[in-house]
Design a protein around this motif. Structure first.
Motif, mmCIF file in Angstrom:
data_model
loop_
_atom_site.group_PDB
_atom_site.id
_atom_site.type_symbol
_atom_site.label_atom_id
_atom_site.label_comp_id
_atom_site.label_asym_id
_atom_site.label_seq_id
_atom_site.Cartn_x
_atom_site.Cartn_y
_atom_site.Cartn_z
ATOM 1 N N PRO A 22 0.816 -1.222 0.000
ATOM 2 C CA PRO A 22 0.000 0.000 0.000
ATOM 3 C C PRO A 22 0.848 1.268 0.000
ATOM 4 C CG PRO A 22 -0.335 -1.281 2.024
ATOM 5 C CD PRO A 22 0.493 -2.104 1.121
ATOM 6 N N GLY A 23 0.364 2.287 -0.682
ATOM 7 C CA GLY A 23 1.060 3.567 -0.692
ATOM 8 C C GLY A 23 2.217 3.628 -1.667
ATOM 9 N N ALA A 24 2.463 2.544 -2.410
ATOM 10 C CA ALA A 24 3.592 2.545 -3.342
ATOM 11 C C ALA A 24 3.410 3.625 -4.401
ATOM 12 C CB ALA A 24 3.737 1.177 -3.993
ATOM 13 N N LEU A 25 4.490 4.328 -4.694
ATOM 14 C CA LEU A 25 4.443 5.343 -5.743
ATOM 15 C C LEU A 25 4.175 4.651 -7.074
ATOM 16 C CD1 LEU A 25 7.630 7.375 -4.697
ATOM 17 C CD2 LEU A 25 5.247 7.899 -4.171
ATOM 18 N N PRO A 26 3.785 5.404 -8.118
ATOM 19 C CA PRO A 26 3.629 4.812 -9.443
ATOM 20 C C PRO A 26 4.903 4.071 -9.828
ATOM 21 C CG PRO A 26 2.868 7.077 -9.453
ATOM 22 C CD PRO A 26 3.426 6.822 -8.096
ATOM 23 N N ARG B 51 -8.016 2.680 3.450
ATOM 24 C CA ARG B 51 -9.075 2.579 2.444
ATOM 25 C C ARG B 51 -8.798 3.438 1.217
ATOM 26 N NH1 ARG B 51 -14.807 1.441 4.049
ATOM 27 N NH2 ARG B 51 -14.600 -0.288 5.498
ATOM 28 N N LYS B 52 -7.782 4.320 1.327
ATOM 29 C CA LYS B 52 -7.401 5.143 0.170
ATOM 30 C C LYS B 52 -6.237 4.508 -0.589
ATOM 31 C CE LYS B 52 -9.843 9.092 1.087
ATOM 32 N NZ LYS B 52 -9.858 9.501 2.500
ATOM 33 N N ALA B 53 -5.773 3.333 -0.119
ATOM 34 C CA ALA B 53 -4.635 2.684 -0.775
ATOM 35 C C ALA B 53 -4.994 2.278 -2.194
ATOM 36 C CB ALA B 53 -4.199 1.458 0.020
ATOM 37 N N ASP B 54 -3.981 2.224 -3.059
ATOM 38 C CA ASP B 54 -4.210 1.821 -4.437
ATOM 39 C C ASP B 54 -3.137 0.829 -4.854
ATOM 40 O OD1 ASP B 54 -4.672 1.542 -7.105
ATOM 41 O OD2 ASP B 54 -3.899 3.521 -7.658
ATOM 42 N N PRO C 79 -2.772 -4.172 -11.863
ATOM 43 C CA PRO C 79 -2.361 -2.773 -11.716
ATOM 44 C C PRO C 79 -3.381 -1.901 -12.449
ATOM 45 C CG PRO C 79 -0.491 -4.125 -12.347
ATOM 46 C CD PRO C 79 -1.709 -4.996 -12.432
ATOM 47 N N ARG C 80 -3.678 -0.741 -11.889
ATOM 48 C CA ARG C 80 -4.784 0.072 -12.373
ATOM 49 C C ARG C 80 -4.705 0.365 -13.873
ATOM 50 N NH1 ARG C 80 -8.858 2.897 -8.961
ATOM 51 N NH2 ARG C 80 -8.381 1.319 -7.411
ATOM 52 N N GLU C 81 -3.462 0.584 -14.370
ATOM 53 C CA GLU C 81 -3.350 0.940 -15.798
ATOM 54 C C GLU C 81 -3.683 -0.251 -16.694
ATOM 55 O OE1 GLU C 81 -0.914 0.959 -13.624
ATOM 56 O OE2 GLU C 81 0.875 -0.042 -14.403
#
Lengths: 234, 286
Positions: A61-65, A136-139, A216-218
């Motif tokens: 969690p919290g990892a930069l792009p 809950r804001k983690a991506d 991954p989101r992309e």
């Protein structure tokens, strides 16, 4: 012993080279420069041809792009050590991720979303963003129901395990009814704005290969385009 | 019985620097992997960044420099950790890292030991400046590629990761490194190629812990110290009595010369200029 150098000097004088010592120094510098330039070119090619991060490789969690993460993470493993569930591992040469970077694989062991986020607190460089204080804001990615053919809910059953295990209950994945020729289907539907990509749904999918996967989101999400057809303008 | 003990004490004394060095190296490796009952682990992380005694952050300044050159933003904990490490080595001498901390040193020393035991003479001669070339390459590549270029192959953290997860993917590289030092090039890795050593050399250029020869008139000129030195050129001026201390920053402060010297001419001292700064006219001995 002195003969060869005397001979060399006389040659230098003969061909009008006035400062053989300086010439030697230049030669040395340029030889090293040559090695450095050649080595850099080869190594750069080698680095750029490394395999890309595989889709199943998820960051804590919290990892930069990914690009910023690759430069900011110093591969120390302090996040790995502070994870109370031991889901994280530093990539070795056989893992499809930059060597030494931390990752987890959702299907093996998902992120348990600790509310105090110890992995982020452990990171000395900010590769795991210290501004992330609400888990809950983690991506870490986004869950996608990738296989409609084999998902039991699409077959008319109400397995719905993914919905029931989701830690963001009822918000990140919910059942949406769809009427088709098989009858009324309850379709697990992900809300990408709420999903953190923890991977609990993927872990618990009852099939031998998960039909819902965290990507991954992309990779997992489309983005609406700039023109009316929905595609980006070339 | 008493004489046997005496002989043993003498043998220990003859290897005291080596033993101290190995003890510290092994303790550092163990600190990262052994759980002490009641206390847990003394050190967490690895040699690129770690947390000691649950409070003290340490960061390798070379790894952090690569990271910053690759485009990372500044971060407090990493900077504090790197400042502690860099301050220590800048004050005492950079390559102390190489012979007292780095676990790869044990591997390459073992390779050298075997090489000498089997009397292998073949040697690929490399320039000692190659490590500086590799250092520049690592930094430039970090800028170009946006990743920590040396960390892709850095055997130091590779070894630690292998130990932590008892995996074997990196063992082939470590084995290759061992074979290279054993069969191909004498002291090839630590003495010629490793850019981490080069970084610490420049970092600790003005390091104050030095091998000094204050009792230089006791030196019999046998040059045994040069034979065991991993960077023999650093001792040459001292043996030639043109300097009273090793000032070359290539010196790793391993103490091999002190173990070897039977005349007692050499000692390891904090040196702030003063007497040992003397250079110039060689001392004429009768």
């Amino acid at each position: 012993m002195t003969k060869p150098s005397a001979q060399k000097e006389s040659l230098a004088v003969k061909y009008g080279i006035e400062q053989p010592a300086r010439r030697k120094a230049f030669k040395r510098v340029f030889r090293h420069l040559g090695v450095a330039v050649l080595g850099t070119a080869v190594a750069q090619a080698a680095i750029f041809s490394r395999p890309a991060r595989a889709a199943k490789i998820l960051r804590p969690p919290g990892a930069l792009p990914e690009k910023a993460f690759d430069s900011t993470c110093i591969r120390c493993g302090l996040c790995v050590k502070d994870c109370p569930y031991d889901i994280l591992k530093l990539a070795s040469w056989t893992d499809p991720a930059p060597l030494g970077t931390p990752f987890f694989v959702a299907r093996q062991d998902p992120c348990r979303m600790c509310t105090d986020i110890p992995c982020v607190k452990a990171c000395p460089t900010g590769a795991l963003d210290p501004l992330l204080t609400d888990i809950r804001k983690a991506d870490m990615g986004v869950a996608v129901l990738v296989d409609h053919e084999n998902c039991l809910n699409y077959k008319g059953l109400t397995c719905s395990v993914c919905v029931r295990v989701c830690p963001i209950r009822g918000e990140a994945i919910s059942l949406k009814p769809i009427q088709n020729e098989r009858g009324l289907l309850q379709i697990p539907t992900v809300n990408p704005d709420k999903c953190t990509g923890c991977g609990t749904c993927e872990k618990h999918c009852v099939l031998s290969e998960a039909t819902i996967r965290v990507l991954p989101r992309e990779l997992g999400l489309g983005v609406s385009g700039a023109n009316a057809a929905g595609r980006g303008v070339w | 019985m008493a004489s046997a003990l005496k002989r043993m004490a003498a043998a220990l004394n003859r290897h005291r620097w080596l033993l101290m060095r190995r003890t510290l190296q092994i303790l550092i490796v163990l600190a990262f992997i052994v759980d002490i009952p009641e206390l847990g682990r003394i050190a967490h992380g690895n040699l690129s960044s770690s947390l000691w005694f649950w409070n003290v952050p340490l960061t390798d300044p070379f790894v952090l420099l690569q990271s910053l050159l690759a485009g990372a933003p500044l971060a407090k904990t990493a900077l504090i950790g790197a400042a502690i490490v860099a301050g220590f080595y800048a004050f005492f001498g950079g390559r102390i890292y190489c012979s007292w901390v780095c676990p790869i040193n044990m591997l390459t020393d073992a390779a050298l030991w075997l090489r000498q035991k089997l009397n292998i003479k073949g040697n690929l001669t490399l320039s000692r400046e190659l490590r500086s070339v590799l250092l520049v390459m690592a930094l430039v590549l970090s800028v170009i590629t946006g990743t920590l270029a040396w960390e892709i192959i850095n055997p130091i953290t590779l070894l630690q990761r292998e130990l932590m997860w008892t995996s074997s993917a990196g063992l082939t590289f470590l084995a290759a490194l061992f074979l290279f030092d054993f069969l191909v090039s004498r002291r090839g890795w630590c003495g010629h190629l490793c850019p981490v050593g080069a970084f610490y050399k420049y970092l600790g250029h003005y390091g104050r812990l030095r091998v000094t020869a204050l009792k230089s008139d006791a030196c019999a000129g046998c040059s045994d110290c040069i034979k065991v030195c991993p960077e023999p050129h650093v001792l040459a001026p001292v043996v030639a009595q043109k300097a009273l201390a090793v000032t070359d920053s290539d010196c790793t402060r391993c103490g091999a010369c002190l173990d070897k010297c039977s005349s007692g001419a050499l000692s390891m001292k904090l040196d702030f200029g003063g007497k040992s700064a003397f250079r110039g006219i060689p001392i004429v001995k009768s």
